[in-house]
Each structure stands twice: as structure tokens, then as C-alpha cells.
Design an enzyme around this catalytic site. Structure first.
Site, mmCIF file in Angstrom:
data_model
loop_
_atom_site.group_PDB
_atom_site.id
_atom_site.type_symbol
_atom_site.label_atom_id
_atom_site.label_comp_id
_atom_site.label_asym_id
_atom_site.label_seq_id
_atom_site.Cartn_x
_atom_site.Cartn_y
_atom_site.Cartn_z
ATOM 1 N N ASP A 1 0.721 -1.261 0.099
ATOM 2 C CA ASP A 1 0.061 0.040 0.122
ATOM 3 C C ASP A 1 0.945 1.439 -0.054
ATOM 4 O O ASP A 1 0.329 2.204 -0.066
ATOM 5 C CB ASP A 1 -0.976 0.010 1.098
ATOM 6 C CG ASP A 1 -0.230 -0.152 2.482
ATOM 7 O OD1 ASP A 1 0.787 -0.178 2.672
ATOM 8 O OD2 ASP A 1 -1.081 -0.170 3.583
ATOM 9 N N SER A 2 2.161 1.112 0.056
ATOM 10 C CA SER A 2 3.022 2.067 -0.288
ATOM 11 C C SER A 2 2.784 2.962 -1.498
ATOM 12 O O SER A 2 3.376 3.981 -1.656
ATOM 13 C CB SER A 2 4.615 1.503 -0.261
ATOM 14 O OG SER A 2 4.883 0.588 -0.743
ATOM 15 N N ASP B 1 -0.655 -6.401 -0.102
ATOM 16 C CA ASP B 1 -1.311 -5.845 1.165
ATOM 17 C C ASP B 1 -2.623 -5.796 1.245
ATOM 18 O O ASP B 1 -3.400 -5.399 0.105
ATOM 19 C CB ASP B 1 -0.638 -4.471 1.277
ATOM 20 C CG ASP B 1 0.496 -4.210 2.049
ATOM 21 O OD1 ASP B 1 0.829 -4.953 2.965
ATOM 22 O OD2 ASP B 1 1.231 -3.212 1.912
ATOM 23 N N LYS C 1 -0.733 -9.728 3.187
ATOM 24 C CA LYS C 1 -0.085 -8.974 4.477
ATOM 25 C C LYS C 1 -1.120 -8.312 5.140
ATOM 26 O O LYS C 1 -1.922 -7.596 4.467
ATOM 27 C CB LYS C 1 1.168 -8.384 3.994
ATOM 28 C CG LYS C 1 1.827 -7.451 5.212
ATOM 29 C CD LYS C 1 3.192 -7.161 4.833
ATOM 30 C CE LYS C 1 3.131 -5.801 3.931
ATOM 31 N NZ LYS C 1 2.552 -4.808 4.975
ATOM 32 N N GLU D 1 -1.689 -5.548 8.651
ATOM 33 C CA GLU D 1 -1.182 -5.043 10.003
ATOM 34 C C GLU D 1 -2.020 -5.055 10.943
ATOM 35 O O GLU D 1 -3.147 -4.982 10.811
ATOM 36 C CB GLU D 1 -0.835 -3.321 9.195
ATOM 37 C CG GLU D 1 0.006 -3.138 8.249
ATOM 38 C CD GLU D 1 -0.014 -1.719 7.923
ATOM 39 O OE1 GLU D 1 -0.186 -0.846 9.087
ATOM 40 O OE2 GLU D 1 0.664 -1.320 6.787
ATOM 41 N N GLU E 1 8.719 -3.923 11.271
ATOM 42 C CA GLU E 1 9.113 -2.564 10.730
ATOM 43 C C GLU E 1 9.544 -1.757 11.713
ATOM 44 O O GLU E 1 8.897 -1.497 12.796
ATOM 45 C CB GLU E 1 8.065 -2.001 10.072
ATOM 46 C CG GLU E 1 8.416 -0.839 9.361
ATOM 47 C CD GLU E 1 7.576 -0.041 8.320
ATOM 48 O OE1 GLU E 1 7.808 0.843 7.810
ATOM 49 O OE2 GLU E 1 6.594 -0.869 7.926
#
Length: 263
Positions: A45-46, A84, A112, A114, A181
Site C-alpha cells: 500500500d506504499s 497488502d 499481508k 497490519e 518494521e
């Protein structure tokens, strides 16, 4: 290289040979990175920041991630493709399963997500349905507002122990990979030693099983402040593919990250 699978990553952990990961958002760069030996490609999502120009990852949608996942998958890469789950993709188990299904059908081989230990129910639900899950702990950019900015996590004993406990809980729930991270190197090593699954780091020191960077950062194309854990691998190389290869070799040989890239 042979097609990379979850078993490949587990084998690399068992042999204590690090593996390299990079973000990728299109077919061309995905192919160049894969041909250079990079084992895991993350449709992160960067992309909200490096492609769309947003100030955070929060505006990115599941449609955005699915589109770029399909672009990468069409490149026919040998790398494992991880995608993501973006902000608010997991507001319910039903929504989480639907969104993971969208990404897997687009070509992802792992998703992935978070969060913290509260993800356990969702991780278990995904794993039971054949979706490999990477859980992202430490600095989680989707929670930047709650965290008060992009700050190193796990610096005090209480928060460090919480990250270790969260990782163990999520591994037990079925997480196949853990990504850390911006945590101190010694904490990353503790997490790695506590788990049986591969651990990927970004700003987490050299003692984990894999390393990941945002592609634009490692090519020296960062906008704004360059994070401490980033190295420009294009310097001294004749092409982008050579920079990808230099990054992969530096990770495998444990030359990156060096001390100056660690917390």
C-alpha cells in the site's frame, strides 16, 4: 530461479540463508526484480505514496491493490507475490475474507495484514481457507495516526514484550510469515528466535530471515526524508536490474543492513 513458494522461505530460514524482498507495482519492474533474484515481491500500500502522491497509505483501496497485483502477476515472475490488505480491509471477518479473495484471484500468493494480537481470529479464518498470511508488526503505517507518527516501536521493555507476545499469538493462529518494521535490532532477533516461521525485517536489523525495502527508496527515488534503514543500491551500478541484483546479493551475504541502517 525456481519458482519461490512459502516452502522456499521456510527452507531459507532453516538454512540460515537470508532472502530478499522488494515492493513492485507493475509488470516491468516485477520482471526485472525477479530476474535479478529477488525472492518476494510485495504489492504494498506504499503505492499510495510513491505512485499516487498521497501523504500516507490510508487512501489506498482494495481495488488499487488488486489492479497492481494483477499487473505484477501478468509478468510471469518466479518470485512469490505478496499483496497488502489496505486500510480498513479487515473491519469484519466477512470483509477480510472477501478482500483476501479479491487479491488472491488477482494473482497474490500471500496477503499481508497490519495489526497486533487482535488479528488472530482473522488470521485463523484466512489460514483455514488456504490463504497464507504475513502479519506486519512494529511500525504499522496504516496506524500512523494512532501511533503519533512514524516512530520506532518496541524501545521500552513493556512494548517490546508486547510485540513478542503478539508475534507468538499470531503464529499460533496460523500466520505463515511475520514482518517487523522499525524495531531495535535486538528485539527483532528475540522475535526471530521465538518463532518457527520466517521473519522479514525493514529497519529491524540484520538478524532476521529476510529483508524488504520499498523499490523507489532503494533506487534513490525517495520523496522527502530518506529513512535511516534505506540504502541507494543504484549508486555505482549501470542499470536498475544491476541495482536489484546488488541489493539481493547484499541481503543474501548479510552485508545489508549494515550498522548505520539499524536502530
Amino acid at each position: 530461479m525456481p519458482a519461490v513458494t512459502l516452502s522456499t522461505l521456510t527452507g531459507r530460514r532453516e538454512s540460515n540463508t537470508p532472502f530478499s524482498c522488494l515492493t513492485a507495482y507493475d509488470a516491468t519492474f516485477a520482471r526485472l526484480a525477479s530476474d535479478a533474484g529477488v525472492e518476494v515481491l510485495l504489492i504494498g500500500d506504499s503505492l499510495g505514496m510513491v505512485l499516487q502522491g498521497h501523504s500516507s497509505t490510508l487512501p489506498v483501496t482494495i481495488t488499487d491493490i488488486a489492479y497492481h497485483t494483477a499487473c505484477v502477476a501478468r509478468a510471469g515472475v518466479d518470485s512469490l507475490i505478496m499483496a497488502d490488505l489496505p486500510f480498513m480491509a479487515d473491519v469484519s471477518i466477512e470483509r477480510l475474507l472477501d478482500n483476501a479473495g479479491i487479491l488472491m484471484r488477482a494473482g497474490a500468493q500471500m496477503v499481508k495484514i497490519e495489526g497486533e494480537a487482535w488479528l488472530a481470529e482473522g488470521v485463523e479464518a484466512l489460514s483455514r481457507r488456504g490463504v497464507p498470511v504475513c502479519v506486519h508488526l512494529g511500525l504499522t503505517p496504516q496506524h500512523v495516526n494512532a501511533l503519533g507518527g512514524y516512530r520506532i516501536q518496541g524501545r521500552d521493555p513493556e512494548s517490546a514484550q508486547r510485540i513478542i507476545d503478539d508475534a507468538l499469538t499470531l503464529e499460533q493462529a496460523g500466520a505463515a510469515v511475520v514482518l517487523l518494521e522499525c524495531v531495535p535490532s535486538d528485539l527483532a532477533l528475540e522475535v526471530r528466535d521465538a518463532l518457527a516461521v520466517p521473519v522479514i525485517g525493514i529497519g529491524a536489523g540484520p538478524d532476521v530471515d529476510g529483508q524488504i525495502l520499498v523499490m523507489h527508496d532503494m533506487l534513490g527515488a525517495s520523496l522527502g526524508r530518506v529513512p535511516r534503514f534505506v540504502k541507494n543500491f543504484l549508486i555505482g551500478e549501470a542499470s536498475i536490474q544491476e541495482a536489484f541484483a546488488a541489493y539481493h546479493e547484499a541481503v543474501v551475504n548479510r552485508e545489508f543492513p549494515a550498522e548505520e541502517h539499524c536502530f
